[in-house]
Design an enzyme around this catalytic site. Sequence first.
Site, PDB file in Angstrom:
ATOM      1  N   CYS A  34      45.098 -73.720  54.313  1.00 11.63           N
ATOM      2  CA  CYS A  34      45.983 -74.233  53.270  1.00 11.63           C
ATOM      3  C   CYS A  34      45.311 -75.278  52.388  1.00 11.63           C
ATOM      4  O   CYS A  34      45.599 -75.366  51.191  1.00 11.63           O
ATOM      5  CB  CYS A  34      47.266 -74.794  53.881  1.00 11.63           C
ATOM      6  N   HIS A  90      50.030 -79.239  57.089  1.00 14.00           N
ATOM      7  CA  HIS A  90      50.229 -78.313  55.975  1.00 14.00           C
ATOM      8  C   HIS A  90      49.844 -79.036  54.689  1.00 14.00           C
ATOM      9  O   HIS A  90      49.817 -80.281  54.634  1.00 14.00           O
ATOM     10  CB  HIS A  90      51.681 -77.836  55.923  1.00 14.00           C
ATOM     11  N   ASP A 108      53.894 -74.224  46.849  1.00 14.28           N
ATOM     12  CA  ASP A 108      53.548 -73.954  48.251  1.00 14.28           C
ATOM     13  C   ASP A 108      53.312 -72.459  48.395  1.00 14.28           C
ATOM     14  O   ASP A 108      54.251 -71.661  48.392  1.00 14.28           O
ATOM     15  CB  ASP A 108      54.672 -74.415  49.185  1.00 14.28           C
TER      16      ASP A 108
END
Length: 231
Positions: A34, A90, A108
């Site tokens: 990520c 994250h 996202d």
Amino acid sequence: MEQRSVATLEVLIASTVSSRSIDVSDFIHTPCYCEENVYQLCKTLSSIGVADADGSDLFVVFISNDNKKVPLWHQKASKQADGFIIWDYHVVCIQKNVEGKSSCCVWDLDSDLPFPSSLSQYISEAIQPSLQIYPEFQRFFRVVHAPLFLRFFASDRRHMKDSLGEWIAHPPTYEPIFCEDGTVHNLDVYFKFGEGDVRDIGRDSVDKIFSEKYGVVLSESQLEEFFSLIP
């Protein structure tokens, strides 16, 4: 798989989205990476004109805690109907003052919420601060100004190899990201933080976001207010 340069990928993406609306599938995305996905997202948003050319309206946000147990909802990797999952950490991108509006939006790549979502919607539905959770699952947020992140972030992907040197998850097809001073890996510095790193928000913390390469650390309750203070 054939390796292509990041510059080549950006050109392909820019030409794809120039004549239509943006879709999450237009962006470079490698599962379990990520931080690199958001690095490439920031560069692409700037290159296609959705964000400022220098990325000055973008902020990279690491979500983590001391225990590396971060509950989030509406995540595509989840096997539950509500998208619930517990990540070790994250990373998302928050864009300030989208199209002249005073609100912020969240990009996202791993969420099934609208792409992008408003900051208020993302907090309400993906973070769900109204739910009571155990202290070890409290979420904290390291906010880094994207131009600084693009200059100083580095990852040789060592964190994605097991004790035998095998990949835990297949890496991106492009070369690892090294920063301009030659550093090859500092990812740990970005995601290792917790309650003890949180400071009061105000003029000083807003000023630091534009000068400190590792940004500032916020609590859940501070996140939305902090972005309201950024000019």
